[in-house]
Design a protein around this motif. Structure first.
Motif, mmCIF file in Angstrom:
data_model
loop_
_atom_site.group_PDB
_atom_site.id
_atom_site.type_symbol
_atom_site.label_atom_id
_atom_site.label_comp_id
_atom_site.label_asym_id
_atom_site.label_seq_id
_atom_site.Cartn_x
_atom_site.Cartn_y
_atom_site.Cartn_z
ATOM 1 N N ASP A 28 0.843 -1.202 0.000
ATOM 2 C CA ASP A 28 0.000 0.000 0.000
ATOM 3 C C ASP A 28 0.878 1.252 0.000
ATOM 4 O O ASP A 28 1.997 1.218 0.490
ATOM 5 N N ASP A 32 1.695 3.311 -8.219
ATOM 6 C CA ASP A 32 1.126 2.127 -8.867
ATOM 7 C C ASP A 32 1.663 1.896 -10.287
ATOM 8 O O ASP A 32 1.300 2.617 -11.215
ATOM 9 N N SER A 34 1.475 -1.434 -11.240
ATOM 10 C CA SER A 34 1.180 -2.859 -11.174
ATOM 11 C C SER A 34 -0.292 -3.227 -11.383
ATOM 12 O O SER A 34 -0.588 -4.287 -11.926
ATOM 13 N N SER A 35 -1.201 -2.341 -10.982
ATOM 14 C CA SER A 35 -2.612 -2.736 -11.054
ATOM 15 C C SER A 35 -3.146 -2.647 -12.481
ATOM 16 O O SER A 35 -2.502 -2.075 -13.372
ATOM 17 N N ASN A 36 -4.337 -3.208 -12.675
ATOM 18 C CA ASN A 36 -5.001 -3.154 -13.988
ATOM 19 C C ASN A 36 -5.922 -1.942 -14.107
ATOM 20 O O ASN A 36 -6.730 -1.862 -15.033
ATOM 21 N N ASP A 37 -5.788 -1.020 -13.185
ATOM 22 C CA ASP A 37 -6.646 0.175 -13.159
ATOM 23 C C ASP A 37 -6.090 1.208 -14.149
ATOM 24 O O ASP A 37 -5.704 2.316 -13.778
ATOM 25 N N THR A 42 -10.786 3.530 -10.477
ATOM 26 C CA THR A 42 -11.085 3.124 -9.085
ATOM 27 C C THR A 42 -10.780 4.246 -8.102
ATOM 28 O O THR A 42 -11.245 4.230 -6.970
ATOM 29 N N LYS A 233 -10.681 -4.693 -14.872
ATOM 30 C CA LYS A 233 -9.442 -3.988 -15.218
ATOM 31 C C LYS A 233 -9.779 -2.506 -15.463
ATOM 32 O O LYS A 233 -10.021 -1.790 -14.513
ATOM 33 N N ASP A 342 5.442 0.379 -6.903
ATOM 34 C CA ASP A 342 4.806 -0.936 -6.856
ATOM 35 C C ASP A 342 4.920 -1.612 -8.218
ATOM 36 O O ASP A 342 4.117 -1.363 -9.118
ATOM 37 N N CYS A 361 2.745 -2.132 -15.380
ATOM 38 C CA CYS A 361 1.444 -1.730 -15.929
ATOM 39 C C CYS A 361 1.383 -0.213 -15.865
ATOM 40 O O CYS A 361 1.527 0.377 -14.795
ATOM 41 N N HIS A 363 -0.402 3.550 -16.394
ATOM 42 C CA HIS A 363 -1.725 4.130 -16.141
ATOM 43 C C HIS A 363 -1.778 5.558 -16.650
ATOM 44 O O HIS A 363 -0.738 6.211 -16.776
#
Ligand SMILES: Cc1ncc(COP(=O)(O)O)c(C=O)c1O
Length: 386
Positions: A28, A32, A34-37, A42, A233, A342, A361, A363
């Motif tokens: 946390d 980011d 790493s996320s699929n956002d 989100t 995602k 991350d 990933c 963003h």
């Protein structure tokens, strides 16, 4: 009684020995990568307010109360499926609880005994699991290699009965490599050979084709038998849908066990999806543009820093640097995390041994400075290691 049978303990020890132990991490507060956002939905406050306003105006039960075939098929499902078929330019849409469920439901029920499934060797585990549950024969073809696919098609056609069907399966953006097949050529090959093409659009949903998917962007809707779109995602929600003909939808409602024998999604989830799709339609263009800018900048920086060769060629938000060896890639990810980023390691056996990787990933919300910094850190870590 042992807490865990001996054979299972042995399997876990092997994982440990191979540096491949999986766990449920709690990371946390890091930047980011790493996320699929991909578009940051989100974390969008306007969107969460719109979702709670929607539920205030149209209050819903807290749970679905049953399978979609019984009491779980609330009115919002109908509204969402109507929206999806229009938006993704398909004759019909059928919502499943997840992309995993959609793939397992489709591949375990559609191809029949005597049929053949040809699948790209890198397709997602949910497709492979679905195939294993069904009765059709299946063979993989080399990743994104239409020549190999064509060879396998020809040899099966020569040997098969006249009523055997062929299903060809790929992804529009591969989850672990970020690359794409030549979808136009693939669709033509399938049309010429009378094969049913299925495209998993998990990583393209909501980004390509102006918030639609890759097949829409290319105008290939009519040549594809089924598309799997997922909502966990870019949409920042949960669930998935299969896009195809009304007849296919009717078949799946009758035979896809992962749709029939499970409790439906709660109305709140469907409400969230409706709101997210509307938001994407109204405001998504800017975020998609920014994401594309970040992808281009990331690639340009890898060139400038002389580390482009570490990366698998990809034009998508998924950019992977191959760092062979589970221990090596884990250590590099840990060091990047210590620096505040991350980034997660992808280990074997999830990918082939020797092809372990750092999966970046990208963003829309990643800044230029963050991208420059993380790539400089990667370059330094790589040089220290060699
Ligand atoms: C290509 C692909 N298909 C299907 C899935 C499964 O989707 P879901 O997370 O909704 O179960 C994923 C998720 O990782 C994926 O990457």
């Amino acid at each position: 009684m042992e807490k865990l049978p001996k054979k299972l303990r042995q399997k876990l020890s092997e994982r440990l020995m191979n540096d491949a132990m999986r766990s449920l991490p709690l990371v946390d507060g890091l930047v980011d990568f790493s996320s699929n956002d991909y578009l940051g939905l989100t974390r969008n406050e306007k969107l969460s307010k719109a979702a709670s306003d929607f539920l205030k105006i149209k209050p819903q039960k807290n749970g679905a109360t049953g399978s979609r075939l019984l009491t779980g098929n609330h009115a919002l499902y109908h509204e969402l499926e109507m929206f999806l078929k229009e938006h993704h330019r398909s004759e019909s849409a059928l919502v499943f609880n997840s992309g995993y469920d959609a793939n397992v439901g489709f591949f375990s029920s559609v191809p029949q005994r005597g049929d053949l499934i040809l699948y790209d060797e890198l397709v997602h585990a949910s497709i492979r699991d679905g195939i294993q549950m069904g009765n059709a024969k299946s063979y993989k073809f080399a990743h994104n290699n239409l020549e190999d696919l064509n060879k396998k098609l020809m040899s099966f056609r020569a040997e098969s009965r006249s009523d055997s069907e062929i299903y060809v399966v790929t992804e529009s953006i591969f989850s672990m490599d970020g690359d794409s097949p030549d979808l136009k050529a693939l669709a033509n090959l399938c049309s010429e050979n009378d094969c049913y093409l299925i495209v998993d659009e998990a990583h393209a949903t909501g980004i390509l084709g102006e918030g639609r998917d890759f097949i829409c962007q290319l105008g290939l809707e009519e040549q594809v038998f089924a598309r799997i779109i997922t909502f966990g995602k870019t949409l920042g929600c949960h669930g998935a849908a299969i896009l195809g003909s009304e007849a296919l939808k009717n078949y799946l409602v009758n035979f896809a066990r992962s749709l029939i024998y499970t409790t439906a999604l709660p109305p709140h989830t469907i409400a969230n999806l409706l709101v997210s799709y509307r938001f994407l339609k109204d405001f998504g263009k800017e975020q998609c543009k920014q994401l594309q800018w970040n992808i281009d900048f990331f690639k340009q920086q890898t060139e400038e820093l002389g580390i482009a060769d570490l990366f698998i060629g990809s034009n998508s938000a998924i950019q992977c640097a191959i760092i062979p060896g589970n221990a090596n890639v884990k250590s590099m990810a840990a060091q990047l995390q210590l620096e505040g980023f991350d980034v997660r390691p992808i280990l074997s056996p999830t990918v082939k041994e020797g092809e372990e990787r750092l999966r970046f990933c990208l963003h829309a919300f990643n800044t230029k400075e963050e991208i420059s910094r993380i790539l400089l850190l990667l370059k330094n870590l790589w040089n220290e290691r060699v």
